[in-house]
Motif scaffolding. Structure first.
Motif, short mmCIF file in Angstrom:
data_model
loop_
_atom_site.label_atom_id
_atom_site.label_comp_id
_atom_site.label_asym_id
_atom_site.label_seq_id
_atom_site.Cartn_x
_atom_site.Cartn_y
_atom_site.Cartn_z
N LEU A 252 -43.84 -2.58 -27.83
CA LEU A 252 -42.39 -1.74 -26.84
C LEU A 252 -41.50 -2.21 -27.74
O LEU A 252 -40.49 -1.27 -26.95
CB LEU A 252 -42.99 -3.32 -26.32
CG LEU A 252 -43.56 -3.59 -24.83
CD1 LEU A 252 -43.56 -4.83 -23.80
CD2 LEU A 252 -43.93 -2.49 -23.68
N VAL A 253 -41.45 -3.12 -28.66
CA VAL A 253 -40.19 -3.22 -29.50
C VAL A 253 -39.67 -1.53 -29.90
O VAL A 253 -38.40 -0.47 -30.29
CB VAL A 253 -39.73 -3.84 -30.19
CG1 VAL A 253 -38.66 -3.73 -31.25
CG2 VAL A 253 -40.12 -5.21 -29.89
N GLU A 254 -40.87 -1.37 -31.03
CA GLU A 254 -41.02 0.28 -31.44
C GLU A 254 -40.42 1.79 -30.70
O GLU A 254 -39.63 2.27 -30.87
CB GLU A 254 -41.94 0.24 -32.13
CG GLU A 254 -43.40 0.83 -31.74
CD GLU A 254 -44.45 1.02 -32.92
OE1 GLU A 254 -44.47 0.73 -34.00
OE2 GLU A 254 -46.06 1.06 -32.26
N TRP A 255 -41.54 2.04 -29.41
CA TRP A 255 -40.52 2.36 -28.39
C TRP A 255 -39.55 2.63 -28.74
O TRP A 255 -39.07 3.56 -27.33
CB TRP A 255 -41.89 3.07 -27.86
CG TRP A 255 -43.26 3.51 -28.45
CD1 TRP A 255 -44.12 2.86 -28.41
CD2 TRP A 255 -43.73 4.95 -28.66
NE1 TRP A 255 -45.33 3.97 -29.09
CE2 TRP A 255 -44.79 4.92 -29.18
CE3 TRP A 255 -42.81 5.81 -28.48
CZ2 TRP A 255 -45.22 6.27 -29.99
CZ3 TRP A 255 -43.05 7.43 -29.45
CH2 TRP A 255 -44.43 6.70 -29.36
N ASN A 256 -39.06 1.10 -27.60
CA ASN A 256 -37.95 1.38 -27.11
C ASN A 256 -37.07 1.82 -28.45
O ASN A 256 -35.52 2.27 -27.68
CB ASN A 256 -37.31 0.40 -26.45
CG ASN A 256 -38.48 -0.11 -24.91
OD1 ASN A 256 -38.60 0.82 -24.51
ND2 ASN A 256 -38.47 -1.50 -24.95
N HIS A 257 -36.44 1.30 -29.07
CA HIS A 257 -35.95 1.54 -30.64
C HIS A 257 -35.58 2.65 -31.31
O HIS A 257 -35.01 3.23 -30.81
CB HIS A 257 -36.68 0.68 -31.60
CG HIS A 257 -35.48 0.67 -33.21
ND1 HIS A 257 -33.95 0.21 -32.69
CD2 HIS A 257 -34.90 1.01 -34.38
CE1 HIS A 257 -33.17 0.91 -33.92
NE2 HIS A 257 -33.88 1.51 -34.86
N LEU A 258 -37.05 3.48 -30.78
CA LEU A 258 -37.23 5.26 -30.91
C LEU A 258 -36.22 5.67 -29.53
O LEU A 258 -35.52 7.13 -30.77
CB LEU A 258 -38.50 5.81 -31.37
CG LEU A 258 -38.85 7.04 -31.29
CD1 LEU A 258 -38.33 7.53 -32.89
CD2 LEU A 258 -40.24 7.60 -31.28
N TYR A 259 -36.06 5.38 -28.93
CA TYR A 259 -35.59 5.93 -28.46
C TYR A 259 -33.45 5.88 -28.31
O TYR A 259 -33.40 6.58 -28.04
CB TYR A 259 -35.65 5.84 -26.08
CG TYR A 259 -37.24 6.09 -25.88
CD1 TYR A 259 -37.81 7.29 -27.01
CD2 TYR A 259 -37.87 5.32 -25.83
CE1 TYR A 259 -39.40 7.81 -26.72
CE2 TYR A 259 -39.78 6.09 -25.01
CZ TYR A 259 -39.65 6.96 -25.81
OH TYR A 259 -41.11 7.30 -25.44
N THR A 260 -33.25 5.05 -29.03
CA THR A 260 -32.21 4.71 -29.24
C THR A 260 -31.70 5.53 -29.83
O THR A 260 -30.10 5.63 -29.50
CB THR A 260 -31.37 3.00 -29.39
OG1 THR A 260 -32.42 2.95 -30.94
CG2 THR A 260 -32.39 2.36 -28.84
N PHE A 261 -31.88 5.83 -31.31
CA PHE A 261 -31.30 6.65 -32.15
C PHE A 261 -32.20 8.34 -32.19
O PHE A 261 -32.15 8.76 -33.02
CB PHE A 261 -31.59 6.00 -33.55
CG PHE A 261 -32.81 5.98 -33.82
CD1 PHE A 261 -33.86 6.99 -34.59
CD2 PHE A 261 -33.63 4.58 -34.11
CE1 PHE A 261 -35.50 7.13 -34.99
CE2 PHE A 261 -35.51 4.58 -34.41
CZ PHE A 261 -35.79 5.95 -35.01
N LEU A 262 -32.94 8.53 -31.64
CA LEU A 262 -33.97 9.84 -31.56
C LEU A 262 -33.07 10.66 -31.32
O LEU A 262 -33.01 11.89 -31.64
CB LEU A 262 -34.91 10.36 -30.79
CG LEU A 262 -35.56 11.16 -30.58
CD1 LEU A 262 -36.35 11.64 -32.13
CD2 LEU A 262 -36.94 10.95 -30.12
#
Length: 277
Positions: A252-262
């Motif tokens: 959950l953490v990795e995918w939510n974080h990807l969407y912050t900077f992608l």
């Protein structure tokens, strides 16, 4: 609540323009609702998809009783279910681009230092990521990571291998039904081998979300692998409830974080050479 730990970068990485994506974007824990579900403990066994029924995940509509959770099976193997929604402002092209780009290394990366393109995805846990054959994923994808958000677990190596779900009874009619529903599923699942004994069976499906954006329903069966069209129990696989819980939170953490900077990353690098720092 934020994830504050970051594995230190090497001096060569600190000099790369890409390093700002490692430092400048806050990594957040799962939402309070997600943590409430996780903290409730293991899901009921009867709500899990049994390993022998793993292709039941592949449906164009509808949901399982539990879309996010984990449990142990009586034989000591495990089950992980995760659910995420890709926000409308994140295009499929952005995500496809990053899935390939994270496997390529830039000109200034030093052998043995991992892959900064993967480290930015989850600075506390990610270290290295590349195609085994250095071209594409047909021979597997190599990963070095931990799953504990920087709490001290060791980094471990994984190779993700592909297999064809048609070998397990999925018909062309079923695949056409998914395609007709607007689901871009390539007919492939995957399984993971490690630098220690054990195997994980993995399957996911990405489809339009009725509430907007695109949803991905993912499952892992810890302690199972496909062999010549048959599902095999790998009893050497490490599995505990604590481990399964870590897998859910990490995912959950990795995918939510990807969407912050992608969006920013894609805008800066999509037209640059493949080896750009």
């Amino acid at each position: 609540m934020s994830v504050n730990d970051r594995r230190p970068l090497f001096p060569e990485e600190e000099k790369m323009p890409l390093a700002k994506y490692f430092y400048n974007y806050e990594v957040k824990m799962p939402t309070p609702l997600e943590m409430q579900i996780i903290d409730a403990g293991p899901m009921k066994l009867e709500d899990a998809i049994l390993p022998e029924n793993f292709t039941d995940l592949l449906k164009p509509t509808g949901y399982d009783k539990v879309e996010m959770g984990y449990c142990m099976f009586p034989d000591g193997s495990g089950y992980v279910a995760t659910y995420r929604v890709r926000p409308p402002h994140i295009s499929g092209e952005m995500e496809r681009w990053y899935r390939n780009w994270r496997n390529l290394k830039s000109k200034s990366m030093v052998p043995g230092h991992g892959n900064l393109r993967y480290k930015i995805w989850l600075p506390a846990d990610h270290f290295d990521h590349y195609y085994v054959n250095w071209i594409d994923g047909t021979d597997g994808v190599f990963t070095t990571e931990s799953l504990d958000l920087g709490e001290g677990d060791r980094l471990y190596n994984t190779i993700r291998h592909q297999f064809d779900v048609r070998d397990f009874g999925v018909t062309e009619e079923q695949l056409k039904e998914l395609k007709d529903a607007g689901i871009n599923f390539n007919g492939k699942g995957s399984w993971e081998s490690f630098d220690e004994p054990g195997s994980h069976l993995c399957l996911s499906i990405t489809r339009p979300c009725p509430w907007g954006g695109v949803e991905t329903r993912s499952r892992e069966w810890i302690g199972w692998r496909p062999v010549n069209g048959k599902l095999v129990r790998d009893e050497s696989t490490y599995c505990t409830e604590e481990y399964l819980r870590k897998v859910v939170i990490h995912t959950l953490v990795e995918w939510n974080h990807l969407y912050t900077f992608l969006p920013d990353l894609y805008a800066e690098y999509k037209d640059q050479p493949a080896d750009a720092d």
